[in-house]
Design a protein around this motif. Structure first.
Motif, PDB file in Angstrom:
ATOM      1  N   TYR A  54     -78.896  -1.432  96.326  1.00 15.35           N
ATOM      2  CA  TYR A  54     -79.603  -1.033  95.126  1.00 15.35           C
ATOM      3  C   TYR A  54     -78.682  -0.247  94.365  1.00 15.35           C
ATOM      4  CZ  TYR A  54     -83.404  -2.877  97.949  1.00 15.35           C
ATOM      5  OH  TYR A  54     -84.459  -3.405  98.437  1.00 15.35           O
ATOM      6  N   SER A  55     -78.189  -0.477  93.195  1.00 19.99           N
ATOM      7  CA  SER A  55     -76.744  -0.138  92.835  1.00 19.99           C
ATOM      8  C   SER A  55     -76.452  -0.424  91.229  1.00 19.99           C
ATOM      9  CB  SER A  55     -75.585  -0.422  93.796  1.00 19.99           C
ATOM     10  OG  SER A  55     -74.634   0.310  93.478  1.00 19.99           O
ATOM     11  N   LEU A  56     -75.453   0.111  90.908  1.00 23.55           N
ATOM     12  CA  LEU A  56     -74.734  -0.131  89.596  1.00 23.55           C
ATOM     13  C   LEU A  56     -73.436   0.074  89.731  1.00 23.55           C
ATOM     14  CD1 LEU A  56     -75.632  -0.462  86.391  1.00 23.55           C
ATOM     15  CD2 LEU A  56     -75.472   2.137  86.346  1.00 23.55           C
ATOM     16  N   LEU A  85     -80.121  -4.404  90.657  1.00 21.94           N
ATOM     17  CA  LEU A  85     -79.611  -3.411  89.583  1.00 21.94           C
ATOM     18  C   LEU A  85     -80.500  -2.302  89.552  1.00 21.94           C
ATOM     19  CD1 LEU A  85     -77.533  -3.240  87.376  1.00 21.94           C
ATOM     20  CD2 LEU A  85     -79.216  -4.385  85.911  1.00 21.94           C
ATOM     21  N   ILE A  86     -79.913  -1.260  89.805  1.00 26.88           N
ATOM     22  CA  ILE A  86     -80.643   0.041  89.436  1.00 26.88           C
ATOM     23  C   ILE A  86     -79.919   0.694  88.117  1.00 26.88           C
ATOM     24  CG2 ILE A  86     -80.790   2.508  90.283  1.00 26.88           C
ATOM     25  CD1 ILE A  86     -82.599   0.381  91.880  1.00 26.88           C
ATOM     26  N   LYS A  87     -80.913   0.658  86.914  1.00 31.57           N
ATOM     27  CA  LYS A  87     -80.507   1.196  85.817  1.00 31.57           C
ATOM     28  C   LYS A  87     -80.563   2.776  85.684  1.00 31.57           C
ATOM     29  CE  LYS A  87     -81.952  -3.017  83.315  1.00 31.57           C
ATOM     30  NZ  LYS A  87     -83.033  -3.561  82.514  1.00 31.57           N
ATOM     31  N   ILE A  88     -79.602   3.304  85.834  1.00 29.91           N
ATOM     32  CA  ILE A  88     -79.621   4.830  86.059  1.00 29.91           C
ATOM     33  C   ILE A  88     -79.938   5.579  84.707  1.00 29.91           C
ATOM     34  CG2 ILE A  88     -78.307   5.003  87.973  1.00 29.91           C
ATOM     35  CD1 ILE A  88     -76.107   5.787  86.735  1.00 29.91           C
ATOM     36  N   GLY A  89     -79.583   4.770  83.559  1.00 29.79           N
ATOM     37  CA  GLY A  89     -79.930   5.463  82.226  1.00 29.79           C
ATOM     38  C   GLY A  89     -81.378   5.321  82.027  1.00 29.79           C
ATOM     39  N   SER A 105     -81.493  10.500  94.835  1.00 25.57           N
ATOM     40  CA  SER A 105     -81.606   9.770  93.452  1.00 25.57           C
ATOM     41  C   SER A 105     -80.341   9.494  92.884  1.00 25.57           C
ATOM     42  CB  SER A 105     -82.416  10.656  92.550  1.00 25.57           C
ATOM     43  OG  SER A 105     -83.713  10.452  92.874  1.00 25.57           O
ATOM     44  N   LYS A 106     -79.283   8.914  93.777  1.00 26.96           N
ATOM     45  CA  LYS A 106     -77.950   8.369  93.208  1.00 26.96           C
ATOM     46  C   LYS A 106     -77.701   6.969  93.716  1.00 26.96           C
ATOM     47  CE  LYS A 106     -76.708  12.944  91.622  1.00 26.96           C
ATOM     48  NZ  LYS A 106     -76.895  12.980  90.423  1.00 26.96           N
ATOM     49  N   ILE A 266     -67.316  -6.680  89.806  1.00 28.56           N
ATOM     50  CA  ILE A 266     -68.174  -7.205  88.522  1.00 28.56           C
ATOM     51  C   ILE A 266     -69.872  -7.279  89.080  1.00 28.56           C
ATOM     52  CG2 ILE A 266     -66.522  -8.882  87.609  1.00 28.56           C
ATOM     53  CD1 ILE A 266     -68.089 -11.156  89.004  1.00 28.56           C
ATOM     54  N   VAL A 267     -70.037  -6.985  90.436  1.00 30.04           N
ATOM     55  CA  VAL A 267     -71.432  -7.056  90.799  1.00 30.04           C
ATOM     56  C   VAL A 267     -72.164  -5.717  90.358  1.00 30.04           C
ATOM     57  CG1 VAL A 267     -73.087  -7.007  93.162  1.00 30.04           C
ATOM     58  CG2 VAL A 267     -70.917  -8.327  92.928  1.00 30.04           C
ATOM     59  N   ASN A 268     -73.467  -5.982  89.752  1.00 30.59           N
ATOM     60  CA  ASN A 268     -74.172  -4.982  89.102  1.00 30.59           C
ATOM     61  C   ASN A 268     -73.657  -4.157  87.835  1.00 30.59           C
ATOM     62  OD1 ASN A 268     -75.437  -3.707  92.502  1.00 30.59           O
ATOM     63  ND2 ASN A 268     -76.494  -4.982  91.071  1.00 30.59           N
TER      64      ASN A 268
END
Ligand SMILES: N[C@@H](CCC(=O)N[C@@H](CS)C(=O)NCC(=O)O)C(=O)O
Length: 294
Positions: A54-56, A85-89, A105-106, A266-268
């Protein structure tokens, strides 16, 4: 004493007790809070592969996708993964399922659902811990010889302790702060350049971070320091005179050319050219398809 041309340096006196101003004008003002824990219920998907990431594709996220691609390139089929995809924005890192995997939470956050853990999948958070976990699980990308292994781990932990001065320090004040401030930019630019020089001097006499063996230390350092000198971060090559770190640049180009690095980075990723963006990865073909036009 130097003067700060954009801000009166005597304007702010810290109060007796700090209180949170949710609207401080910074780029991340709407996301940051002085408290931890989940803020909303949010289920995370679970795909079919042993590893669920679970990342970006920020530098910390890239470390893990590059590592997983390197393991797959070495023939470790057990390293197959789904990258969600984890959209941190948007605050996905504060959803209940995510916080269960990483209480900090990161991104990145990893779940190991391999067969040997069927009854109790293992969570792993912190990119350095994830690299070490994967390295130990597959007995790969960490030198066997004790002295070299120690060297690789020293650089891995150096990266974990040093990069916040680049991201949270230099990058934040040079690129994201609501207005340019001389004092923090000076302070963190000096530290960023010192760190670049540390790497440059080491790489003058070493092919990789741990002598002649490519390892998780290189995988950890490339996305931060390689990207900085290659011009992929903060648009700061000229400001930092990054081209003067010749040994670091030689190393960065050498690592950047690796197939697994091209795949993992390129992933996430949700920005850049269309062929550099793969929001989610559920099979090798997802990456093949994106890279075929490059
Ligand atoms: N030390 C952590 C740092 C992770 C980190 O800072 N992740 C950032 C993106 S690069 C993040 O998730 N930020 C979201 C937030 O601060 O709310 C690691 O290496 O895993």
């Amino acid at each position: 004493m130097s003067s700060d041309s954009n801000h009166n340096q005597n304007q702010y006196t810290p109060p007796k007790v700090w209180t949170w101003n949710p609207d401080n004008g910074g780029e991340w003002a709407s996301i940051n809070r002085p408290t931890a824990g989940s803020r909303h219920q949010q289920k995370l998907p679970i795909g079919k592969h042993p590893f669920q990431l679970y990342s970006l594709a920020t530098p910390n996220g890239q470390k893990v996708t590059i590592m997983l691609e390197e393991l797959l390139a070495l023939g470790h089929k057990g390293a197959e993964y789904d990258a969600h995809l984890i959209k941190i924005g948007d605050g996905d890192q504060f959803g209940s399922d995510f916080v269960h995997i990483n209480p900090n939470s990161k991104i990145p956050a990893l779940m190991d659902h391999s067969d040997d853990l069927k009854d109790k999948p293992q969570r792993v958070f912190e990119s350095g811990a994830i690299l070490l976990y994967l390295s130990e699980k597959f007995d790969a990308l960490l030198p066997k010889e004790h002295s070299k292994r120690t060297e690789a781990l020293s650089w891995l932990f150096w990266q974990m302790g040093s990069a916040p001065y680049i991201g949270g320090g230099f990058g934040h004040f040079y690129k994201y702060a609501p207005y340019p401030m001389e004092y923090p930019i000076d302070r963190f630019t000096m530290e960023a350049k010192r760190q670049l020089d540390v790497l440059d001097k080491h790489l003058a006499n070493n092919e990789y971070m741990a002598d002649d063996e490519y390892s998780i230390a290189d995988i950890a350092i490339l996305p931060w320091y390689g990207n900085l000198v290659l011009g992929n971060a903060y648009d700061a090559v000229e400001f930092l005179e990054a081209n003067s770190y010749k040994n670091l640049l030689r190393w960065a180009k050498q690592i950047e050319d690796r197939e697994a690095v091209k795949r993992g980075r390129i992933v996430n990723r949700t920005w850049g050219e269309d062929n550099e963006q793969l929001h989610e990865r559920h099979s090798a073909a997802d990456i093949d398809h994106k890279l075929k036009d490059n």
